[in-house]
Design a protein around this motif. Structure first.
Motif, PDB file in Angstrom:
ATOM      1  N   LEU A  13      34.082  17.376   2.221  1.00  0.00           N
ATOM      2  CA  LEU A  13      32.677  17.487   2.629  1.00  0.00           C
ATOM      3  C   LEU A  13      31.977  18.619   1.885  1.00  0.00           C
ATOM      4  CD1 LEU A  13      32.790  16.891   6.494  1.00  0.00           C
ATOM      5  CD2 LEU A  13      31.671  15.458   4.779  1.00  0.00           C
ATOM      6  N   SER A  14      32.727  19.643   1.502  1.00  0.00           N
ATOM      7  CA  SER A  14      32.118  20.741   0.747  1.00  0.00           C
ATOM      8  C   SER A  14      31.674  20.257  -0.632  1.00  0.00           C
ATOM      9  CB  SER A  14      33.092  21.914   0.611  1.00  0.00           C
ATOM     10  OG  SER A  14      34.220  21.557  -0.161  1.00  0.00           O
ATOM     11  N   VAL A  15      32.406  19.297  -1.205  1.00  0.00           N
ATOM     12  CA  VAL A  15      31.995  18.704  -2.481  1.00  0.00           C
ATOM     13  C   VAL A  15      30.710  17.909  -2.285  1.00  0.00           C
ATOM     14  CG1 VAL A  15      32.643  17.117  -4.336  1.00  0.00           C
ATOM     15  CG2 VAL A  15      34.371  18.619  -3.323  1.00  0.00           C
ATOM     16  N   CYS A  16      30.636  17.145  -1.189  1.00  0.00           N
ATOM     17  CA  CYS A  16      29.408  16.394  -0.875  1.00  0.00           C
ATOM     18  C   CYS A  16      28.212  17.328  -0.746  1.00  0.00           C
ATOM     19  CB  CYS A  16      29.581  15.621   0.427  1.00  0.00           C
ATOM     20  SG  CYS A  16      30.724  14.249   0.361  1.00  0.00           S
ATOM     21  N   ALA A  17      28.396  18.411  -0.006  1.00  0.00           N
ATOM     22  CA  ALA A  17      27.295  19.350   0.225  1.00  0.00           C
ATOM     23  C   ALA A  17      26.835  19.985  -1.082  1.00  0.00           C
ATOM     24  CB  ALA A  17      27.734  20.424   1.216  1.00  0.00           C
ATOM     25  N   GLN A  18      27.789  20.393  -1.908  1.00  0.00           N
ATOM     26  CA  GLN A  18      27.433  20.996  -3.196  1.00  0.00           C
ATOM     27  C   GLN A  18      26.732  19.987  -4.096  1.00  0.00           C
ATOM     28  OE1 GLN A  18      27.598  24.036  -4.242  1.00  0.00           O
ATOM     29  NE2 GLN A  18      28.984  25.082  -2.841  1.00  0.00           N
ATOM     30  N   LEU A  22      22.997  20.372  -5.688  1.00  0.00           N
ATOM     31  CA  LEU A  22      22.773  20.351  -7.133  1.00  0.00           C
ATOM     32  C   LEU A  22      21.755  19.284  -7.525  1.00  0.00           C
ATOM     33  CD1 LEU A  22      26.443  20.767  -8.426  1.00  0.00           C
ATOM     34  CD2 LEU A  22      24.585  22.414  -8.680  1.00  0.00           C
ATOM     35  N   LEU A  23      21.855  18.110  -6.923  1.00  0.00           N
ATOM     36  CA  LEU A  23      20.921  17.029  -7.246  1.00  0.00           C
ATOM     37  C   LEU A  23      19.490  17.409  -6.884  1.00  0.00           C
ATOM     38  CD1 LEU A  23      22.953  13.889  -6.082  1.00  0.00           C
ATOM     39  CD2 LEU A  23      22.497  14.604  -8.434  1.00  0.00           C
ATOM     40  N   ASN A  24      19.324  18.008  -5.730  1.00  0.00           N
ATOM     41  CA  ASN A  24      17.979  18.402  -5.298  1.00  0.00           C
ATOM     42  C   ASN A  24      17.431  19.554  -6.131  1.00  0.00           C
ATOM     43  OD1 ASN A  24      17.582  16.487  -3.225  1.00  0.00           O
ATOM     44  ND2 ASN A  24      18.864  17.678  -1.829  1.00  0.00           N
ATOM     45  N   LYS A  25      18.300  20.480  -6.536  1.00  0.00           N
ATOM     46  CA  LYS A  25      17.858  21.582  -7.394  1.00  0.00           C
ATOM     47  C   LYS A  25      17.391  21.060  -8.744  1.00  0.00           C
ATOM     48  CE  LYS A  25      20.285  25.693  -5.702  1.00  0.00           C
ATOM     49  NZ  LYS A  25      21.319  26.719  -6.032  1.00  0.00           N
ATOM     50  N   CYS A  26      18.142  20.120  -9.306  1.00  0.00           N
ATOM     51  CA  CYS A  26      17.764  19.548 -10.599  1.00  0.00           C
ATOM     52  C   CYS A  26      16.417  18.835 -10.505  1.00  0.00           C
ATOM     53  CB  CYS A  26      18.832  18.570 -11.079  1.00  0.00           C
ATOM     54  SG  CYS A  26      20.347  19.350 -11.658  1.00  0.00           S
ATOM     55  N   ALA A  27      16.221  18.108  -9.423  1.00  0.00           N
ATOM     56  CA  ALA A  27      14.961  17.386  -9.243  1.00  0.00           C
ATOM     57  C   ALA A  27      13.798  18.354  -9.057  1.00  0.00           C
ATOM     58  CB  ALA A  27      15.067  16.451  -8.048  1.00  0.00           C
ATOM     59  N   ASP A  28      14.010  19.401  -8.261  1.00  0.00           N
ATOM     60  CA  ASP A  28      12.951  20.377  -7.995  1.00  0.00           C
ATOM     61  C   ASP A  28      12.561  21.157  -9.248  1.00  0.00           C
ATOM     62  OD1 ASP A  28      12.936  19.586  -5.378  1.00  0.00           O
ATOM     63  OD2 ASP A  28      14.175  21.258  -4.656  1.00  0.00           O
ATOM     64  N   SER A  29      13.539  21.395 -10.120  1.00  0.00           N
ATOM     65  CA  SER A  29      13.261  22.174 -11.326  1.00  0.00           C
ATOM     66  C   SER A  29      12.684  21.322 -12.447  1.00  0.00           C
ATOM     67  CB  SER A  29      14.544  22.851 -11.821  1.00  0.00           C
ATOM     68  OG  SER A  29      15.492  21.873 -12.219  1.00  0.00           O
ATOM     69  N   GLY A  30      12.699  20.005 -12.250  1.00  0.00           N
ATOM     70  CA  GLY A  30      12.189  19.114 -13.282  1.00  0.00           C
ATOM     71  C   GLY A  30      13.153  18.886 -14.417  1.00  0.00           C
ATOM     72  N   LEU A  31      14.394  19.375 -14.261  1.00  0.00           N
ATOM     73  CA  LEU A  31      15.380  19.211 -15.327  1.00  0.00           C
ATOM     74  C   LEU A  31      15.952  17.804 -15.362  1.00  0.00           C
ATOM     75  CD1 LEU A  31      17.337  22.581 -14.984  1.00  0.00           C
ATOM     76  CD2 LEU A  31      15.622  21.972 -16.705  1.00  0.00           C
ATOM     77  N   SER A  32      15.819  17.101 -14.245  1.00  0.00           N
ATOM     78  CA  SER A  32      16.376  15.755 -14.189  1.00  0.00           C
ATOM     79  C   SER A  32      15.564  14.916 -13.222  1.00  0.00           C
ATOM     80  CB  SER A  32      17.843  15.808 -13.740  1.00  0.00           C
ATOM     81  OG  SER A  32      18.335  14.502 -13.526  1.00  0.00           O
ATOM     82  N   ALA A  33      15.402  13.657 -13.566  1.00  0.00           N
ATOM     83  CA  ALA A  33      14.720  12.735 -12.661  1.00  0.00           C
ATOM     84  C   ALA A  33      15.697  12.138 -11.663  1.00  0.00           C
ATOM     85  CB  ALA A  33      14.053  11.614 -13.463  1.00  0.00           C
ATOM     86  N   PHE A  34      16.977  12.448 -11.851  1.00  0.00           N
ATOM     87  CA  PHE A  34      18.035  11.917 -10.987  1.00  0.00           C
ATOM     88  C   PHE A  34      18.123  12.764  -9.728  1.00  0.00           C
ATOM     89  CE2 PHE A  34      22.671  11.264 -10.058  1.00  0.00           C
ATOM     90  CZ  PHE A  34      22.573   9.903  -9.809  1.00  0.00           C
ATOM     91  N   THR A  35      17.915  12.166  -8.578  1.00  0.00           N
ATOM     92  CA  THR A  35      17.921  12.907  -7.321  1.00  0.00           C
ATOM     93  C   THR A  35      18.958  12.333  -6.372  1.00  0.00           C
ATOM     94  OG1 THR A  35      16.334  11.487  -6.177  1.00  0.00           O
ATOM     95  CG2 THR A  35      15.434  13.230  -7.583  1.00  0.00           C
ATOM     96  N   ALA A  36      19.111  13.024  -5.255  1.00  0.00           N
ATOM     97  CA  ALA A  36      20.043  12.547  -4.229  1.00  0.00           C
ATOM     98  C   ALA A  36      19.637  11.169  -3.718  1.00  0.00           C
ATOM     99  CB  ALA A  36      20.100  13.550  -3.083  1.00  0.00           C
ATOM    100  N   ASP A  37      18.335  10.851  -3.801  1.00  0.00           N
ATOM    101  CA  ASP A  37      17.869   9.551  -3.323  1.00  0.00           C
ATOM    102  C   ASP A  37      18.350   8.404  -4.206  1.00  0.00           C
ATOM    103  OD1 ASP A  37      16.557  10.739  -1.229  1.00  0.00           O
ATOM    104  OD2 ASP A  37      14.662  10.932  -2.312  1.00  0.00           O
TER     105      ASP A  37
END
Length: 244
Positions: A13-18, A22-37
């Motif tokens: 579960l710690s891997v899931c949480a991390q 990471l996915l949300n951070k990448c999306a928020d920073s604009g570095l990636s269009a790939f999100t948790a969604d």
């Protein structure tokens, strides 16, 4: 994409949480269009029952049969595109799982990620000694040890310490007071195996995903034994980064 992350317990579960972070951070920073969604993530606890874990089974044959059956049920229930085995114990079983050879989708374990961490750290510190803490199944399989030997790491630089029941104890002790005693015990046992001429720095590898929840207690235990400077390797974050 349907991603299934599985572990023999709750360590994964710690891997899931991390991964979600990471996915949300990448999306928020604009570095990636790939999100948790973009991912449908399912976590599967692959322990067959509270009374029967893999390290308490009769042997490898029972372990393989149990995990193979669980993977087949995962395929039927969740139709995954990718299965990630966030478990050192189950990762050492993967190469002999019949289900894997018949699968058309990707299935991989955390062990190669941990191996890369170990090799990178040992090559950066050419005199360092590593202590690998893991479950009895992971240690007895000798997968990590053999891979390190094959990559040119001298046997005397590798110390292994099996920690029976520690993963379960971590899960059952949210306060951590009893777990601290158990971790200190296994650290003491491991340090007794160090050769008298061992060279610093000391690398500590947490080979079970459950252990990451109590990473600070490993630090504390080494500090109590007079080791204030250690390099602690936790493959959970690296696993999440590989999936992001």
């Amino acid at each position: 994409m349907n991603l299934v992350i599985t572990d023999s317990g709750l360590g994964g579960l710690s891997v899931c949480a991390q991964l979600m972070l990471l996915l949300n951070k990448c999306a928020d920073s604009g570095l990636s269009a790939f999100t948790a969604d973009d991912l449908h993530i399912t976590y599967v606890n692959a322990v067959p029952s509270n009374e029967l874990g893999y390290n308490s089974m009769s042997g490898r044959e029972e372990q393989l049969a149990t995990f193979d059956k669980i993977l087949r049920n995962v395929k039927k229930l969740f139709a995954p595109n990718h299965i990630f085995v966030a478990c050192g114990t189950l990762s050492v079983l993967l190469k002999d799982i019949q289900f894997k050879s018949n699968s058309l989708f990707k299935i991989e374990g955390i062990l190669p990620i941990g191996l890369k961490q170990l090799l990178d750290s040992l090559h950066q510190n050419s005199q360092a000694t590593v202590i690998i803490f893991a479950t009895p199944t992971t240690i007895d399989a000798k997968t990590l040890q053999h891979e390190l030997f094959n990559k040119g790491i001298a046997e005397k630089r590798i110390i292994t310490q099996a920690c029976p029941e520690l993963a379960t104890q971590i899960s059952n002790d949210p306060e951590g007071s009893k777990v601290a005693e158990h971790i200190h015990h296994w650290v003491q046992q491991a340090l007794r195996k160090l050769p008298s001429d061992y060279a610093a720095p000391l690398i500590v590898y947490l080979g079970c995903t459950h252990y990451s929840y109590r990473e600070s207690l490993f630090h504390d235990a080494f500090l109590q034994e007079g080791f204030s400077e250690i390099t602690l390797l936790n493959p959970n974050l690296a696993a999440a980064e590989s999936l992001a």
